[in-house]
Design a protein around this motif. Structure first.
Motif, PDB file in Angstrom:
ATOM      1  N   MET A  86       0.843  -1.193   0.000  1.00  0.00           N
ATOM      2  CA  MET A  86       0.000   0.000   0.000  1.00  0.00           C
ATOM      3  C   MET A  86       0.881   1.246   0.000  1.00  0.00           C
ATOM      4  O   MET A  86       1.780   1.382   0.825  1.00  0.00           O
ATOM      5  CB  MET A  86      -0.900   0.013   1.241  1.00  0.00           C
ATOM      6  N   ALA A  87       0.636   2.136  -0.934  1.00  0.00           N
ATOM      7  CA  ALA A  87       1.446   3.345  -1.079  1.00  0.00           C
ATOM      8  C   ALA A  87       0.660   4.572  -0.630  1.00  0.00           C
ATOM      9  O   ALA A  87      -0.573   4.592  -0.666  1.00  0.00           O
ATOM     10  CB  ALA A  87       1.885   3.515  -2.532  1.00  0.00           C
ATOM     11  N   LYS A  88       1.406   5.605  -0.209  1.00  0.00           N
ATOM     12  CA  LYS A  88       0.812   6.886   0.136  1.00  0.00           C
ATOM     13  C   LYS A  88       0.954   7.830  -1.056  1.00  0.00           C
ATOM     14  O   LYS A  88       2.070   8.072  -1.520  1.00  0.00           O
ATOM     15  CB  LYS A  88       1.494   7.485   1.361  1.00  0.00           C
ATOM     16  N   ILE A  89      -0.166   8.346  -1.507  1.00  0.00           N
ATOM     17  CA  ILE A  89      -0.191   9.208  -2.683  1.00  0.00           C
ATOM     18  C   ILE A  89      -0.512  10.638  -2.259  1.00  0.00           C
ATOM     19  O   ILE A  89      -1.469  10.869  -1.518  1.00  0.00           O
ATOM     20  CB  ILE A  89      -1.249   8.742  -3.706  1.00  0.00           C
ATOM     21  N   LEU A  90       0.277  11.577  -2.744  1.00  0.00           N
ATOM     22  CA  LEU A  90       0.033  12.997  -2.478  1.00  0.00           C
ATOM     23  C   LEU A  90      -0.299  13.673  -3.798  1.00  0.00           C
ATOM     24  O   LEU A  90       0.501  13.654  -4.744  1.00  0.00           O
ATOM     25  CB  LEU A  90       1.261  13.649  -1.842  1.00  0.00           C
ATOM     26  N   VAL A  91      -1.489  14.261  -3.868  1.00  0.00           N
ATOM     27  CA  VAL A  91      -1.955  14.950  -5.072  1.00  0.00           C
ATOM     28  C   VAL A  91      -1.967  16.449  -4.802  1.00  0.00           C
ATOM     29  O   VAL A  91      -2.592  16.905  -3.841  1.00  0.00           O
ATOM     30  CB  VAL A  91      -3.364  14.486  -5.479  1.00  0.00           C
ATOM     31  N   ILE A  92      -1.276  17.204  -5.653  1.00  0.00           N
ATOM     32  CA  ILE A  92      -1.212  18.657  -5.519  1.00  0.00           C
ATOM     33  C   ILE A  92      -1.960  19.296  -6.692  1.00  0.00           C
ATOM     34  O   ILE A  92      -1.520  19.207  -7.840  1.00  0.00           O
ATOM     35  CB  ILE A  92       0.246  19.150  -5.485  1.00  0.00           C
ATOM     36  N   LYS A  93      -3.077  19.938  -6.377  1.00  0.00           N
ATOM     37  CA  LYS A  93      -3.871  20.636  -7.392  1.00  0.00           C
ATOM     38  C   LYS A  93      -3.497  22.107  -7.358  1.00  0.00           C
ATOM     39  O   LYS A  93      -3.646  22.767  -6.329  1.00  0.00           O
ATOM     40  CB  LYS A  93      -5.361  20.448  -7.116  1.00  0.00           C
ATOM     41  N   ALA A  94      -3.034  22.631  -8.482  1.00  0.00           N
ATOM     42  CA  ALA A  94      -2.590  24.023  -8.541  1.00  0.00           C
ATOM     43  C   ALA A  94      -3.314  24.749  -9.672  1.00  0.00           C
ATOM     44  O   ALA A  94      -2.705  25.189 -10.650  1.00  0.00           O
ATOM     45  CB  ALA A  94      -1.082  24.102  -8.718  1.00  0.00           C
ATOM     46  N   HIS A  95      -4.618  24.847  -9.533  1.00  0.00           N
ATOM     47  CA  HIS A  95      -5.432  25.560 -10.521  1.00  0.00           C
ATOM     48  C   HIS A  95      -6.577  26.245  -9.783  1.00  0.00           C
ATOM     49  O   HIS A  95      -7.264  25.604  -8.985  1.00  0.00           O
ATOM     50  CB  HIS A  95      -5.982  24.597 -11.572  1.00  0.00           C
ATOM     51  N   PRO A  96      -6.816  27.537 -10.037  1.00  0.00           N
ATOM     52  CA  PRO A  96      -7.853  28.255  -9.292  1.00  0.00           C
ATOM     53  C   PRO A  96      -9.278  27.949  -9.746  1.00  0.00           C
ATOM     54  O   PRO A  96     -10.225  28.245  -9.015  1.00  0.00           O
ATOM     55  CB  PRO A  96      -7.509  29.722  -9.549  1.00  0.00           C
ATOM     56  N   LEU A  97      -9.441  27.359 -10.924  1.00  0.00           N
ATOM     57  CA  LEU A  97     -10.783  27.094 -11.434  1.00  0.00           C
ATOM     58  C   LEU A  97     -11.292  25.730 -10.966  1.00  0.00           C
ATOM     59  O   LEU A  97     -10.553  24.943 -10.378  1.00  0.00           O
ATOM     60  CB  LEU A  97     -10.780  27.149 -12.964  1.00  0.00           C
ATOM     61  N   THR A  98     -12.550  25.455 -11.236  1.00  0.00           N
ATOM     62  CA  THR A  98     -13.139  24.160 -10.916  1.00  0.00           C
ATOM     63  C   THR A  98     -12.978  23.224 -12.106  1.00  0.00           C
ATOM     64  O   THR A  98     -12.613  23.639 -13.216  1.00  0.00           O
ATOM     65  CB  THR A  98     -14.629  24.308 -10.585  1.00  0.00           C
ATOM     66  N   ILE A  99     -13.286  21.962 -11.885  1.00  0.00           N
ATOM     67  CA  ILE A  99     -13.119  20.971 -12.944  1.00  0.00           C
ATOM     68  C   ILE A  99     -13.999  21.289 -14.156  1.00  0.00           C
ATOM     69  O   ILE A  99     -13.646  20.940 -15.293  1.00  0.00           O
ATOM     70  CB  ILE A  99     -13.419  19.551 -12.405  1.00  0.00           C
ATOM     71  N   GLU A 100     -15.117  21.975 -13.933  1.00  0.00           N
ATOM     72  CA  GLU A 100     -15.992  22.322 -15.060  1.00  0.00           C
ATOM     73  C   GLU A 100     -15.326  23.289 -16.023  1.00  0.00           C
ATOM     74  O   GLU A 100     -15.680  23.331 -17.213  1.00  0.00           O
ATOM     75  CB  GLU A 100     -17.303  22.932 -14.549  1.00  0.00           C
ATOM     76  N   HIS A 101     -14.339  24.056 -15.547  1.00  0.00           N
ATOM     77  CA  HIS A 101     -13.718  25.088 -16.373  1.00  0.00           C
ATOM     78  C   HIS A 101     -12.210  24.896 -16.536  1.00  0.00           C
ATOM     79  O   HIS A 101     -11.550  25.750 -17.130  1.00  0.00           O
ATOM     80  CB  HIS A 101     -13.984  26.463 -15.767  1.00  0.00           C
ATOM     81  N   SER A 102     -11.664  23.804 -16.035  1.00  0.00           N
ATOM     82  CA  SER A 102     -10.218  23.588 -16.079  1.00  0.00           C
ATOM     83  C   SER A 102      -9.880  22.320 -16.849  1.00  0.00           C
ATOM     84  O   SER A 102     -10.292  21.215 -16.463  1.00  0.00           O
ATOM     85  CB  SER A 102      -9.652  23.489 -14.658  1.00  0.00           C
ATOM     86  N   ARG A 103      -9.119  22.482 -17.912  1.00  0.00           N
ATOM     87  CA  ARG A 103      -8.659  21.305 -18.653  1.00  0.00           C
ATOM     88  C   ARG A 103      -7.684  20.490 -17.811  1.00  0.00           C
ATOM     89  O   ARG A 103      -7.680  19.258 -17.857  1.00  0.00           O
ATOM     90  CB  ARG A 103      -8.009  21.758 -19.961  1.00  0.00           C
ATOM     91  N   THR A 104      -6.860  21.189 -17.032  1.00  0.00           N
ATOM     92  CA  THR A 104      -5.903  20.502 -16.162  1.00  0.00           C
ATOM     93  C   THR A 104      -6.616  19.558 -15.211  1.00  0.00           C
ATOM     94  O   THR A 104      -6.217  18.388 -15.054  1.00  0.00           O
ATOM     95  CB  THR A 104      -5.099  21.533 -15.335  1.00  0.00           C
TER      96      THR A 104
END
Length: 206
Positions: A1-19
Motif C-alpha cells: 500500500m502506497a501513500k499518494i500525495l496529489v497537488i492541485k494548482a489551478h484556481p478554477l473548478t473541474i468544469e472550467h479547467s482542462r488541467t
C-alpha cells in the motif's frame, strides 16, 4: 500500500479547467487500479497556503535568535505550522502527482509556494562538502500540465519541476502534457480526448 500525495494548482473548478479534467481521469482510474493506496489531496487555491513572506522570515530569524515558538505571534505560529506540516506530508508520500496549467511559460505562484515548502535543507536534502544529497529519495512523481500551445516539455515550468524533483531524489519523474488547444481550437476537443485516454492508460501502471 502506497501513500499518494496529489497537488492541485489551478484556481478554477473541474468544469472550467482542462488541467483538472485530466487529473480527474487519471485519479479515477488510479483508484480502480490501486484500491488499497491512501490518497491525500491538497488544493492550493482552496486553502490559505503559506507564502514565504516578511512574517515568516521574521519568525525564522526570531527562532534562530532564541525566541520560543509560543512567543511568536499567532499568525507566525499558524504559518510555520502549516509550512512544517506540508514538508512532512511530502516526506511521508511514496508518490506525488502535480497538476497545473502552464502560465507564461512557467508554473502558477501557488505551486511555487508549495515547492518552497519541500526544498528544506536538513529535511529533504542535505549540504555536504562535495554536493547536495537528497534525504528522502526514491519517490515516484507525475507532473500533469496543460498548455494552449505546443512546448514538448521544453517550457521553463516543466523543466523546473523535473529538475527540482530529480534534485530531491525522485527515482521516476514522468510528465503528462496536454497541449495545443488554444493554438488549434478546431482540434481542441481531439487533443483533450487524447489527453484523457493517455491519463487513463498511465494510471493503470503508475
Amino acid at each position: 500500500m502506497a501513500k499518494i500525495l496529489v497537488i492541485k494548482a489551478h484556481p478554477l473548478t473541474i468544469e472550467h479547467s482542462r488541467t483538472l479534467k485530466i487529473l480527474d481521469a487519471f485519479m479515477t482510474q488510479y483508484k480502480v487500479s490501486n484500491p488499497e493506496d491512501t490518497i491525500e489531496t491538497r488544493d492550493l487555491y482552496a486553502e490559505e497556503f503559506p507564502d514565504i513572506d516578511r512574517s515568516m522570515m521574521t519568525a525564522w530569524g526570531q527562532l534562530q535568535n532564541g525566541v520560543g515558538f509560543p512567543d511568536l505571534t499567532t499568525q507566525q505560529q499558524q504559518q510555520l505550522s502549516a509550512y512544517d506540516s506540508t514538508t512532512q506530508q511530502y516526506i511521508d508520500a511514496d508518490k506525488v502527482i502535480l497538476a497545473n496549467p502552464m502560465w507564461n511559460l512557467s508554473i502558477p505562484a501557488k505551486l511555487q509556494a508549495w515547492i518552497d515548502t519541500i526544498c528544506v535543507a536538513g529535511k529533504t536534502f542535505q549540504y555536504t562538502e562535495t554536493a547536495e544529497i537528497p534525504l528522502v529519495p526514491g519517490k515516484k512523481v507525475l507532473h500533469i500540465q496543460t498548455a494552449g500551445g505546443f512546448y514538448d516539455g521544453k517550457d521553463f515550468g516543466a523543466k523546473y519541476i523535473s529538475g527540482i524533483m530529480h534534485f530531491l531524489g525522485a527515482s521516476d519523474v514522468q510528465e503528462l502534457a496536454v497541449e495545443g488547444m488554444d493554438h488549434f481550437p478546431e482540434k481542441a476537443e481531439a487533443f483533450m480526448q487524447d489527453g484523457l485516454e493517455r491519463a487513463t492508460a498511465l494510471a493503470t501502471k503508475f
